[in-house]
Structure formats: structure tokens, C-alpha cells
Design a protein around this motif. Structure first.
Motif, PDB file in Angstrom:
ATOM      1  N   SER A 156       0.859  -1.189   0.000  1.00 42.08           N
ATOM      2  CA  SER A 156       0.000   0.000   0.000  1.00 42.08           C
ATOM      3  C   SER A 156       0.890   1.232   0.000  1.00 42.08           C
ATOM      4  N   LEU A 157       0.370   2.292  -0.601  1.00 41.34           N
ATOM      5  CA  LEU A 157       1.112   3.553  -0.634  1.00 41.34           C
ATOM      6  C   LEU A 157       0.128   4.699  -0.846  1.00 41.34           C
ATOM      7  N   LEU A 158       0.625   5.897  -0.595  1.00 35.95           N
ATOM      8  CA  LEU A 158      -0.175   7.105  -0.745  1.00 35.95           C
ATOM      9  C   LEU A 158       0.586   8.075  -1.635  1.00 35.95           C
ATOM     10  N   LEU A 159      -0.014   8.390  -2.791  1.00 35.01           N
ATOM     11  CA  LEU A 159       0.568   9.392  -3.693  1.00 35.01           C
ATOM     12  C   LEU A 159       0.022  10.762  -3.323  1.00 35.01           C
ATOM     13  N   VAL A 160       0.922  11.733  -3.164  1.00 32.50           N
ATOM     14  CA  VAL A 160       0.516  13.078  -2.743  1.00 32.50           C
ATOM     15  C   VAL A 160       1.108  14.088  -3.721  1.00 32.50           C
ATOM     16  N   GLN A 161       0.285  15.083  -4.112  1.00 32.88           N
ATOM     17  CA  GLN A 161       0.744  16.172  -4.986  1.00 32.88           C
ATOM     18  C   GLN A 161       0.655  17.484  -4.206  1.00 32.88           C
ATOM     19  N   GLY A 162       1.775  18.157  -4.058  1.00 35.50           N
ATOM     20  CA  GLY A 162       1.816  19.406  -3.317  1.00 35.50           C
ATOM     21  C   GLY A 162       1.897  20.604  -4.239  1.00 35.50           C
ATOM     22  N   GLY A 163       2.104  21.778  -3.618  1.00 36.80           N
ATOM     23  CA  GLY A 163       2.230  23.012  -4.379  1.00 36.80           C
ATOM     24  C   GLY A 163       0.961  23.832  -4.322  1.00 36.80           C
ATOM     25  N   GLN A 164       1.072  25.056  -4.784  1.00 41.19           N
ATOM     26  CA  GLN A 164      -0.058  25.972  -4.820  1.00 41.19           C
ATOM     27  C   GLN A 164      -0.976  25.615  -5.990  1.00 41.19           C
ATOM     28  N   ARG A 165      -2.166  25.367  -5.824  1.00 40.71           N
ATOM     29  CA  ARG A 165      -3.124  25.050  -6.875  1.00 40.71           C
ATOM     30  C   ARG A 165      -2.593  23.992  -7.851  1.00 40.71           C
ATOM     31  N   PRO A 166      -2.351  22.818  -7.413  1.00 44.30           N
ATOM     32  CA  PRO A 166      -1.823  21.795  -8.324  1.00 44.30           C
ATOM     33  C   PRO A 166      -2.858  21.381  -9.352  1.00 44.30           C
ATOM     34  N   LYS A 167      -2.357  21.000 -10.513  1.00 44.15           N
ATOM     35  CA  LYS A 167      -3.233  20.460 -11.549  1.00 44.15           C
ATOM     36  C   LYS A 167      -3.369  18.952 -11.350  1.00 44.15           C
ATOM     37  N   ASP A 168      -4.308  18.376 -12.060  1.00 43.00           N
ATOM     38  CA  ASP A 168      -4.476  16.920 -11.972  1.00 43.00           C
ATOM     39  C   ASP A 168      -3.213  16.240 -12.469  1.00 43.00           C
ATOM     40  N   PHE A 169      -2.764  15.303 -11.668  1.00 44.79           N
ATOM     41  CA  PHE A 169      -1.581  14.537 -12.058  1.00 44.79           C
ATOM     42  C   PHE A 169      -2.039  13.288 -12.798  1.00 44.79           C
ATOM     43  N   GLN A 170      -1.503  13.087 -13.987  1.00 48.50           N
ATOM     44  CA  GLN A 170      -1.791  11.908 -14.785  1.00 48.50           C
ATOM     45  C   GLN A 170      -0.484  11.180 -15.060  1.00 48.50           C
ATOM     46  N   GLY A 171      -0.479   9.924 -14.755  1.00 49.29           N
ATOM     47  CA  GLY A 171       0.744   9.157 -14.968  1.00 49.29           C
ATOM     48  C   GLY A 171       0.516   7.685 -14.666  1.00 49.29           C
ATOM     49  N   SER A 172       1.572   7.042 -14.238  1.00 51.43           N
ATOM     50  CA  SER A 172       1.495   5.598 -13.974  1.00 51.43           C
ATOM     51  C   SER A 172       2.531   5.219 -12.931  1.00 51.43           C
ATOM     52  N   LEU A 173       2.329   4.001 -12.349  1.00 45.60           N
ATOM     53  CA  LEU A 173       3.253   3.449 -11.372  1.00 45.60           C
ATOM     54  C   LEU A 173       3.787   2.117 -11.891  1.00 45.60           C
ATOM     55  N   GLU A 174       5.064   1.871 -11.613  1.00 50.41           N
ATOM     56  CA  GLU A 174       5.667   0.585 -11.933  1.00 50.41           C
ATOM     57  C   GLU A 174       6.269  -0.004 -10.663  1.00 50.41           C
ATOM     58  N   PHE A 175       6.005  -1.312 -10.451  1.00 51.11           N
ATOM     59  CA  PHE A 175       6.478  -1.991  -9.253  1.00 51.11           C
ATOM     60  C   PHE A 175       7.427  -3.116  -9.651  1.00 51.11           C
ATOM     61  N   ALA A 176       8.449  -3.330  -8.835  1.00 47.32           N
ATOM     62  CA  ALA A 176       9.382  -4.439  -9.035  1.00 47.32           C
ATOM     63  C   ALA A 176       9.708  -5.030  -7.669  1.00 47.32           C
ATOM     64  N   VAL A 177       9.803  -6.345  -7.613  1.00 47.01           N
ATOM     65  CA  VAL A 177      10.030  -7.058  -6.350  1.00 47.01           C
ATOM     66  C   VAL A 177      11.402  -7.709  -6.370  1.00 47.01           C
ATOM     67  N   ASN A 178      12.156  -7.505  -5.314  1.00 44.62           N
ATOM     68  CA  ASN A 178      13.444  -8.169  -5.115  1.00 44.62           C
ATOM     69  C   ASN A 178      13.234  -9.360  -4.177  1.00 44.62           C
ATOM     70  N   PHE A 179      13.622 -10.525  -4.618  1.00 40.87           N
ATOM     71  CA  PHE A 179      13.422 -11.725  -3.795  1.00 40.87           C
ATOM     72  C   PHE A 179      14.549 -12.711  -4.065  1.00 40.87           C
ATOM     73  N   GLU A 180      14.598 -13.741  -3.229  1.00 39.58           N
ATOM     74  CA  GLU A 180      15.604 -14.788  -3.363  1.00 39.58           C
ATOM     75  C   GLU A 180      14.902 -16.140  -3.440  1.00 39.58           C
ATOM     76  N   GLN A 181      15.354 -16.963  -4.414  1.00 33.15           N
ATOM     77  CA  GLN A 181      14.762 -18.284  -4.601  1.00 33.15           C
ATOM     78  C   GLN A 181      15.850 -19.259  -5.024  1.00 33.15           C
ATOM     79  N   ASN A 182      15.919 -20.388  -4.334  1.00 38.62           N
ATOM     80  CA  ASN A 182      16.933 -21.413  -4.614  1.00 38.62           C
ATOM     81  C   ASN A 182      18.352 -20.837  -4.542  1.00 38.62           C
ATOM     82  N   GLY A 183      18.564 -19.933  -3.594  1.00 33.27           N
ATOM     83  CA  GLY A 183      19.875 -19.340  -3.394  1.00 33.27           C
ATOM     84  C   GLY A 183      20.242 -18.272  -4.404  1.00 33.27           C
ATOM     85  N   GLU A 184      19.315 -17.867  -5.272  1.00 32.64           N
ATOM     86  CA  GLU A 184      19.594 -16.870  -6.311  1.00 32.64           C
ATOM     87  C   GLU A 184      18.742 -15.632  -6.087  1.00 32.64           C
ATOM     88  N   LYS A 185      19.356 -14.460  -6.116  1.00 34.78           N
ATOM     89  CA  LYS A 185      18.632 -13.206  -5.960  1.00 34.78           C
ATOM     90  C   LYS A 185      18.079 -12.766  -7.314  1.00 34.78           C
TER      91      LYS A 185
END
Length: 245
Positions: A156-185
Motif C-alpha cells: 500500500s502507498l499514498l501518492l501526494v501532490q503538493g504546491g499551490q493550486r496543483p493540476k491533476d496529475f496523470q501518470g502511472s506506477l511501476e512496481f518491481a520485487v526483489n526476492f531470493e529463490q533457490n539461493g539466487e537473488k
């Protein structure tokens, strides 16, 4: 000759007994009467013997009727008790389900209350901190936790847009997971059925929550989040969070 006649019909002649002949039905009647009398006498003796030994026929019949009525009453009471036990069992199951549901609701409300308190503290710090007006988008309240199922994780996360009178923010998020399996990262991107990016569109803030699955033998170390603004190839914000223990 004369002597012979005297012997047959004289004083010295043998005596003759005259008996009347008894009819046959009288004999059978007498036999029947005697037989019935013997049977009645035998039954009377048998009945007297039973009474003397404590086996009174009337008392036994009365006792059997009493026991039969008592058995029928006990069966009815047993059936009523069985129905009451079944009803109590159903009520207990309903109470147990209701108690579990209330417990889940309480945990959910406690989690929501904690989250709201954390969000409030985050916004208060954001409003009082200096320099936040220059950075349009920021990531707050980023968390990575284990799920309820094996190999399941929740973030979970919270995206926040600051500044004086901000405009609508349009974009995207990308997630990547770091894990270890069978001794390999390893590192893999998180993606849904459509694309590996999650589209966002907000003015002041937007909450993002989701889950993902990995093989149960994989050990998750951390997760990386990148925020991209529409039309810009370079990530505006990047943040990494470790798995909460």
C-alpha cells in the motif's frame, strides 16, 4: 331230575342280581363333568400358586401398562430434549459465526483507524515541512507486508501532490520485487493482465493498495516503486521499501 330242578330253582339255587342298564350319554356326561371339574380345579390351583408366588395376572398387566406409558412419556421427553439441543447447537453456531464476523470487523476498523491516524500525521508533516511545494509528487505511507496465504504479499502507498493550486496529475506506477529463490537473488516487475504499469489520475492524493503472489519457497526482500508522469520517460519519483517483519 327232581334234584337238579331243586338246585336250580330251590333255596340253594344261586342268587341273580338285576341291575338297570345306564345309557351311554349319561356316562359321557359324567366324564365331561369330571373333566371340566378337574380343569377348573387345576386352573384354580395354578392361579392360586401364581398369586402365592407373587405373579398376579392383573398386577402384571397393570405394571406392563404403567411401564408402557412411562416409556412413551420418556421417549417424548427425549425427543423434546433432542430438539432443544439441536436448536441450541444451531444458535451456538450462529453466535460463533457472528462473533467471528464481529472480530473481523473490529480488526478491519482498527486497521482503518490506524491507517487514518498515519495518513493524518503524514499530511500534517507534509504541510509543515519546507520545500514540499517545489516537489509536485511524492510517495508516502509505503508498506510491504505478508498476506494471509502462503506466497501472498500486500502493498500500500499514498501518492501526494503538493504546491499551490496543483493540476491533476496523470501518470502511472511501476512496481518491481526483489526476492531470493533457490539461493539466487532475482527481481521481477509486477504486472496485471493489461500492462506492467498502474495508471493514476488525481489532484491532491490517491491511495494504492493491492496484492501479489510468488512461489511459497521465494523469500521477498524489498519492493521498488517508480512514479512516471504522462509524456515523460524518466521517473519523477522512485522509492524502495523492505518487507515488514
Amino acid at each position: 331230575m327232581i334234584k337238579s330242578l331243586k338246585r336250580k330253582f330251590g333255596i340253594s339255587a344261586p342268587r341273580v342280581a338285576v341291575r338297570p342298564q345306564t345309557p351311554a350319554y349319561v356316562k359321557w356326561l359324567v366324564v365331561a363333568v369330571l373333566t371340566v371339574s378337574a380343569l377348573v380345579l387345576s386352573w384354580g390351583m395354578y392361579d392360586a400358586g401364581q398369586k402365592f408366588a407373587g405373579f398376579d395376572k392383573n398386577e402384571i398387566s397393570y405394571e406392563l401398562n404403567r411401564l408402557s406409558e412411562s416409556n412413551a412419556q420418556l421417549q417424548q421427553e427425549n425427543e423434546e430434549l433432542r430438539m432443544k439441543v439441536a436448536g441450541l447447537d444451531r444458535q451456538l453456531q450462529m453466535d460463533f459465526v457472528a462473533r467471528e464476523d464481529i472480530t473481523r470487523q473490529i480488526k478491519s476498523l482498527e486497521h482503518e483507524n490506524t491507517r487514518l491516524k498515519e495518513d493524518l500525521a503524514f499530511f500534517q508533516n507534509l504541510g509543515s515541512a519546507s520545500g514540499k511545494a517545489e516537489q509536485r509528487v511524492s510517495i508516502g505511507r509505503l508498506k510491504l507486508e505478508r498476506g494471509s496465504l502462503p506466497g501472498e504479499y500486500r502493498y500500500s502507498l499514498l501518492l501526494v501532490q503538493g504546491g499551490q493550486r496543483p493540476k491533476d496529475f496523470q501518470g502511472s506506477l511501476e512496481f518491481a520485487v526483489n526476492f531470493e529463490q533457490n539461493g539466487e537473488k532475482m527481481m521481477i516487475p509486477l504486472a496485471d493482465a493489461a500492462s506492467k504499469a498502474v495508471d493514476v489520475n488525481f489532484k491532491f492524493y490517491q491511495r494504492i493498495e493491492n496484492t501479489f503472489r510468488l512461489p511459497p519457497d521465494a523469500t521477498v526482500d524489498s519492493m521498488e516503486v517508480k512514479v512516471f508522469e504522462k509524456g515523460i520517460a524518466q521517473a519523477r519519483v522512485m522509492q524502495t521499501v523492505n518487507l515488514s517483519l
